[in-house]
Every structure is written in structure tokens, then in C-alpha cells.
Design an enzyme around this catalytic site. Sequence first.
Site, PDB file in Angstrom:
ATOM      1  CB  SER A 103       4.730  -4.956  24.359  1.00  0.00           C
ATOM      2  OG  SER A 103       3.953  -4.232  23.478  1.00  0.00           O
ATOM      3  CG  HIS A 111       7.866  -5.185  19.827  1.00  0.00           C
ATOM      4  ND1 HIS A 111       8.699  -4.640  20.769  1.00  0.00           N
ATOM      5  CD2 HIS A 111       6.639  -4.704  20.115  1.00  0.00           C
ATOM      6  CE1 HIS A 111       8.002  -3.874  21.588  1.00  0.00           C
ATOM      7  NE2 HIS A 111       6.756  -3.899  21.205  1.00  0.00           N
ATOM      8  CD  GLU A 141      12.633  -4.635  20.787  1.00  0.00           C
ATOM      9  OE1 GLU A 141      13.462  -4.099  21.522  1.00  0.00           O
ATOM     10  OE2 GLU A 141      11.580  -5.155  21.226  1.00  0.00           O
ATOM     11  CG  ASN A 192       9.122  -2.330  26.384  1.00  0.00           C
ATOM     12  OD1 ASN A 192       9.214  -1.109  26.332  1.00  0.00           O
ATOM     13  ND2 ASN A 192       8.151  -2.998  25.780  1.00  0.00           N
TER      14      ASN A 192
HETATM   15  P1  NAD Z   1      -5.674  -2.344  20.675  1.00  0.00           P
HETATM   16  O1  NAD Z   1      -6.523  -2.710  21.806  1.00  0.00           O
HETATM   17  O2  NAD Z   1      -5.644  -0.921  20.213  1.00  0.00           O
HETATM   18  O3  NAD Z   1      -6.074  -3.236  19.404  1.00  0.00           O
HETATM   19  C1  NAD Z   1      -6.287  -4.610  19.468  1.00  0.00           C
HETATM   20  C2  NAD Z   1      -7.307  -4.962  18.402  1.00  0.00           C
HETATM   21  O4  NAD Z   1      -7.373  -6.384  18.294  1.00  0.00           O
HETATM   22  C3  NAD Z   1      -8.727  -4.493  18.747  1.00  0.00           C
HETATM   23  O5  NAD Z   1      -9.239  -3.758  17.642  1.00  0.00           O
HETATM   24  C4  NAD Z   1      -9.486  -5.779  18.982  1.00  0.00           C
HETATM   25  O6  NAD Z   1     -10.835  -5.696  18.577  1.00  0.00           O
HETATM   26  C5  NAD Z   1      -8.711  -6.724  18.090  1.00  0.00           C
HETATM   27  N1  NAD Z   1      -8.922  -8.142  18.374  1.00  0.00           N
HETATM   28  C6  NAD Z   1      -9.307  -8.754  19.500  1.00  0.00           C
HETATM   29  N2  NAD Z   1      -9.371 -10.077  19.294  1.00  0.00           N
HETATM   30  C7  NAD Z   1      -9.028 -10.309  18.013  1.00  0.00           C
HETATM   31  C8  NAD Z   1      -8.937 -11.451  17.195  1.00  0.00           C
HETATM   32  N3  NAD Z   1      -9.243 -12.640  17.691  1.00  0.00           N
HETATM   33  N4  NAD Z   1      -8.554 -11.295  15.909  1.00  0.00           N
HETATM   34  C9  NAD Z   1      -8.257 -10.077  15.407  1.00  0.00           C
HETATM   35  N5  NAD Z   1      -8.342  -8.956  16.143  1.00  0.00           N
HETATM   36  C10 NAD Z   1      -8.718  -9.061  17.419  1.00  0.00           C
HETATM   37  O7  NAD Z   1      -4.216  -2.842  21.038  1.00  0.00           O
HETATM   38  P2  NAD Z   1      -2.812  -2.331  20.478  1.00  0.00           P
HETATM   39  O8  NAD Z   1      -2.336  -1.212  21.315  1.00  0.00           O
HETATM   40  O9  NAD Z   1      -2.908  -2.149  19.006  1.00  0.00           O
HETATM   41  O10 NAD Z   1      -1.898  -3.587  20.817  1.00  0.00           O
HETATM   42  C11 NAD Z   1      -1.885  -4.736  20.019  1.00  0.00           C
HETATM   43  C12 NAD Z   1      -0.626  -5.521  20.301  1.00  0.00           C
HETATM   44  O11 NAD Z   1       0.504  -4.704  19.970  1.00  0.00           O
HETATM   45  C13 NAD Z   1      -0.446  -5.929  21.746  1.00  0.00           C
HETATM   46  O12 NAD Z   1       0.145  -7.196  21.788  1.00  0.00           O
HETATM   47  C14 NAD Z   1       0.494  -4.869  22.292  1.00  0.00           C
HETATM   48  O13 NAD Z   1       1.265  -5.330  23.373  1.00  0.00           O
HETATM   49  C15 NAD Z   1       1.365  -4.617  21.097  1.00  0.00           C
HETATM   50  N6  NAD Z   1       2.036  -3.309  21.067  1.00  0.00           N
HETATM   51  C16 NAD Z   1       1.357  -2.182  21.431  1.00  0.00           C
HETATM   52  C17 NAD Z   1       2.006  -0.964  21.358  1.00  0.00           C
HETATM   53  C18 NAD Z   1       1.291   0.328  21.703  1.00  0.00           C
HETATM   54  O14 NAD Z   1       1.951   1.347  21.928  1.00  0.00           O
HETATM   55  N7  NAD Z   1      -0.047   0.344  21.718  1.00  0.00           N
HETATM   56  C19 NAD Z   1       3.342  -0.883  20.924  1.00  0.00           C
HETATM   57  C20 NAD Z   1       3.991  -2.046  20.529  1.00  0.00           C
HETATM   58  C21 NAD Z   1       3.321  -3.267  20.613  1.00  0.00           C
END
Ligand code: NAD
Length: 685
Positions: A152, A173, A185, A224
Site C-alpha cells: 500500500s 495494488h 492501481e 491513499n
Molecule cells: P495480512 O497480515 O493479513 O497477511 C499477510 C500474510 O503474509 C500472512 O498470512 C503472513 O503469514 C504471510 N507471510 C509472511 N511472510 C511471508 C512470506 N515470506 N511469504 C509468503 N507469505 C508470507 O496482511 P494483508 O492485510 O493481507 O496485507 C498484505 C499486503 O497487502 C501488505 O503489503 C498491505 O499493505 C497490502 N494491502 C493491504 C490492504 C488491506 O486492507 N489489508 C489493502 C491493500 C493492500
Amino acid sequence: MNCPERVNSCRSAEGKRSNPVRKSILIVHMELDDVDTITVLGAGTMGHGIAEVAALAGYTVNLRDIKEGFVQDGYDQIEWSLNKLAEKDRLTEEEAEQALSNVTAYVDLSEAMVDSDVVIEAAPEDFDIKQDVYEELSEVAPDDTIFTSNTSSISITDLSEVTDRPEQFCGMHFFNPPVRMELVEVIRGEHTSDDTIELIEGLAEEMDKTPVRVRKDDPGFIVNSILVPLMNEASWIVELGDATIEEVDSTTKYDMGLPMGAFELSDQVGNDITLHVLQYMHDVLGDAYEPSPQLVRKVDNDELGKKTGNGFYDYEDGDGAEIPTDAISEAIRERLIALLANETGKLIQKGVAPPKDIDKAMKLGAAFPKGPAKLCDESGLDAAIETLEALYEETGAARYEVCDGLREAAEDGGFYGPTADDDEIEFEAIRVEYPTEMVGQIVLDRPQQLNTVSPAMLAEFGQAVDMLDGDDDVRAILVTGAGDRAFSAGADAMSMAGSANPIDAIELSRNGQQTWGKLEDASVPVVAGIDGFALGGGMELATCADLRIATERSEFGQPEFNLGLLPGWGGTQRLANLIGESLAKQIIFSAERYDAEQMKEWGFVNYVTDKNSFEEDAIELAADMAAGPPLAMEYTKKAMHAGRDDTEAGLETEAFAFGHLLDTEDVMEGVTKLQSDEDPEFKGK
Ligand code: NAD
């Protein structure tokens, strides 16, 4: 799937070369048609949703997480979500099963990378973790695999530089939840090649998403970069004692027309997430993004918003975000619009995106009814500059320094220039077409979501009707739905999301009533061409047309009672006007679906047609109407509508009833049971 057996399941490593040696630049060329297998890294909130979207688009999906339990959880959530879509008839059982069978879960990275054409990384938002992921990935990925990150806020350029293929790297994104949110994005890093960015944009489209290109890797990208400073400014306003939270939110929501109040939004997103992105912007872009002390205090006190039960509003012991409709302040509006204008100007000046892409991204990714460039143009850029200059003089705060992009746009007569008019509006949730002489067609264009009505669709629909009705060359309007499943399956759940309190719900109801009502008020005849579902708000839309033509397979219904609600976009009044009170009550009370022949018998549908000739027949019917005498048509519509009983009073009662109902235990029961698929037990409370 029985995950433990298949996690770590061995797949042949033949077919793709792995790349154990680090190289500075790999130049390989892949076409969109070559993409078959997508590896999603991280099965958390975003990862499992992205995997589901890719599987639905027919790709082979390798879902990888670091522990069996994590990847199993992600897999189970995909299964749950696909089953829900099938239950709601958004997919057939077979399609849901097929999509699930496209997904395989892995823990071993090298196995997950076999045959992988594109990687979408959705690991936690932490540079060090992502760096480890990419270093490991570079060792095992086939040479031609393209890497993308769902980050993000982290710099795409920085991430690309820890890989062996910075040219084959870009941001992808998605927004939360990926299954429902249309925007992706696609972010160009400093090293990203044209081929990479074009391929990933194409891939987003294949996944039924709308890509918006972010041309420069800038903190916050587009959505954002606008939302986070807006929430920060809201917080500064309160911190400095210039207004209350209620006044700011009342103004954002009920005067500026944004889907949520600024504080309500921050509570929804999570105040920690807002602060995290803001601090990153502050570090990279400077003092204009200095976080408000009030926001910092909230995070320090663990008042993170809805997820902790407390934030700017109290969701545990209080009533949550109850925003008054009448605490609007003109000064706050001017200040927030000025801030939006400045941030929009900065994005344009830095070459991150042109105005129309900024507007598109904000409409799709943040449910803004109008994009910020359009909104600020309408309220005047000179006024925005004056407001900023006065605030800068008073406070000396860097966030009020007028950027060159805004000054230049003001000199040019607006972000869209002096000549912009409605004809140049780029619609996102609908399309406007001219299929034959004198006919303007509005196509509800969210086929993947069964053309459900989002706030952006509602706003755009109103604009499109005004535009076509004001066009002398248009003598009839045809409304249809895109795709081959639905005319419209009703209101999108997102549009209900911010309407949990009665005042918001009354507004939501009035907004839908008035927008659909534009078809009744239009001076030209309106034909609804229905193929597939016309349910809830979608049926209420069709009710406002003058004539309806439907395919045999179409299904109609007002299912609101299943949720303990009532049809709130005109259904309690206009349906009875059309087919009589008794049949209208039958349809609403039964909450069942009725086929096209039945609806024709009841006088709702005028013509039933075959699927193969539907499009042609609908256009021909609209063309016939367009050939009629325009003035006689207009006056006939007016006279017939004027002769009805007091529909306006009825609509007002409907809106208040809708507002009251949304706050009842019965609706809570209906919504909960809908999710669990049990029959609701309504108690009349
Ligand atoms: P999350 O914590 O729910 O999930 C992350 C997952 O990645 C976990 O299950 C974790 O175990 C896993 N992980 C850790 N290390 C890893 C590795 N080496 N290989 C594979 N998996 C691994 O996080 P999220 O909310 O899904 O966010 C993930 C990404 O998406 C971030 O970069 C975040 O900024 C982005 N994002 C999040 C949102 C949101 O609303 N949650 C929206 C857009 C973008």
C-alpha cells in the site's frame, strides 16, 4: 481441499528454468496470453482475496504462505467466499467448484514457483519482510516470471532493486476486499519496463478489474495520497479547536457528498494504518504530511477504530459513528476542498497521474461519487488557492503551501481546463452509448458484480440521465445491464456499509428514489432492456422506465423482506402505481423471484423476447419510441404521473421507514442469517 495433504505436494519442476544466480537485468518478453499460472505470496486478508479473483478469471493459482495453518486458513476463506457467491447466484455451483480447483496451497516457495508466470506478493507491510521474500524469490523464480507487489505504501522502486529483475517488477495494488473492489492501481517503478506495466494492466482487466496506471512511484500512490492527507487535515482541524468531529464529518458526508465522514473513514480503515501511511509520506515528502497530534494520540492509546471497538467514535459502549446531517460548516468545506485541490495538484505536477485517472481511481477505490479534480473544478480553484493562502498566513503550516500544479490548473481554468463539460465525463460504473439514431443507451457496467448499484453508479446514472435528457439529438433512453447474467441484482452491499444509522439510511433511500425518479421525470421515453436478474434496487430502477422488454430467462423480485427491510428506492410506491397494490404487495411480501412471462401477465413487462434477439429487439423498441412525437410523449408522461395519488408523500414515508428499519434488531437478524444461510427469526424489534 484437504490442505495438509496438498501443501508441499510435489509438482514437476520441468518446463521452466529456475534462476539461482542473481543478474542485474533480465530482459525477457511475455505476452498476456502466455500467462497461465499466478503465484500469490501471503494468504492473509489480501492474498486470499487476490487468489480468489485470479482463480475466478480461470488462472492456475499457487497460494503460498509460511505455515500450513496460514495457507489453509486462506484456502478455507476462498472456499467460503466462493460458496457465498454461488448461494447468492453470482456464480453457478460448477463455476465455484472450478475456481476452487484452480487454487493449490503451498508452503515451499520453490514448489509454488514452478511454472509461475506472475507473482503477486501480499506479505505483511514491512520492508524487511518483503526484502527477504524477494531475495528468496529471485533465487527460485523462472527467468521470465514477472514480480508484482500489493504494497500500500512501500516504494516499488526500492522493492524492485532487491530483486534480480527490476524491469520485470511493478506494483499491483488491489483494494480490500479484492473480490468486490474494482480498482487496481498498477504502479510503475523507476526501472519498470513498458512491457511489464502493459502486461499487468492487461492481467488486471482479465481479472475483471479496472486498472489505473500510477505513472510515478510516489508514496501513497493515488488513492491513499488523497485520502490520507484528507483524514489528517480533518484531525488537525479538531486538534486546533476549529471544529468538532461531528461538524467535520457532517460536512464531509452531507455537504461534500463523500461516502463517509473523514473520521468515520479513519476508524473504518484503522487509525494505525492511516498513521503508518502518513508517517511514510512525512518521511519521504516532508512536513506537509506532519501527522496531527490527535491522530498520534489515538494510535498511542490503542484507539484504532472499529477493529478495537474505539477510535474517534465509540463502537463498544457508544453508538458508533452517528453523524448529524445538520452540523455542516461552510468554512470546513472550503478548507477540505482546498486541501483536496492541493493534493490533486501535487499528483498532477509530479506526473503521478492526470486528472481523469485521479478521478477514476477515487471513484472506484474510495467510492467518491465525483472525483476530486471534478469536485474542486466545480467549486473553483481560485477560491481553493485563496483559502490555502489565508491558512498558510495564519498558521505557517507546510500543508497549506500552494503547489505549482494547483496554480497552473487555476490559470488554465481548472484541472480539466475551461471547456470541460458533461460530455467529457468518463464514466466508470456505467457506459453511455448511442446504438442507433436518436437513442441514448445507459449500460450498467459492473458485470462481475451483477451490475449491483454502487454509490459511484448511482451518481453517474443521475449524471447520464441528465446528460441524455438534455441532448436534443436523443429522443429515447434505453437502460440495460452489461454481461450476460443481470440487468442489476440490486444495491451493492458497499453502499449500505456507511448507512448503519437511521439518518444515513434515510439519505441513502432518498438518493436512490430521486436518481431512479429522473427516468420518470425525463422528457423522453425510457425503455428498460432486462436480461437476467432485476432484483431489489435493480427492479426499482426498471419500474421507473416507461416500458420494459425482458428475455424469457429474466427473474424479477424485491427480496428486501428477507433482510427485515423494505424496498427503499421507490419500490413501495412506484410498483403499485404500475401493476396495482395487490400484486405489488404479493411481490414485496413474498420476497420471491418471478419469471418474465409471469411479470408480463401482471403488466410489469411489456414484451418478452428471446435471448438471441434481445439486444436488437431492445434497441428497436427504443428506436420506435424515439420516432414518436416528442412533445406528445413528454406531456403524456407528465400528465400520467401528475394524475397519480400522492406518490411524493409515499416516497417520503418510505425513506423514513427505511431509515427506521435499518436500525432494528430484525435487520441485524436478517443480515446475520443471510450470511449463515439459516432462516431468520424476526421478532418485530
Ligand atoms: P495480512 O497480515 O493479513 O497477511 C499477510 C500474510 O503474509 C500472512 O498470512 C503472513 O503469514 C504471510 N507471510 C509472511 N511472510 C511471508 C512470506 N515470506 N511469504 C509468503 N507469505 C508470507 O496482511 P494483508 O492485510 O493481507 O496485507 C498484505 C499486503 O497487502 C501488505 O503489503 C498491505 O499493505 C497490502 N494491502 C493491504 C490492504 C488491506 O486492507 N489489508 C489493502 C491493500 C493492500
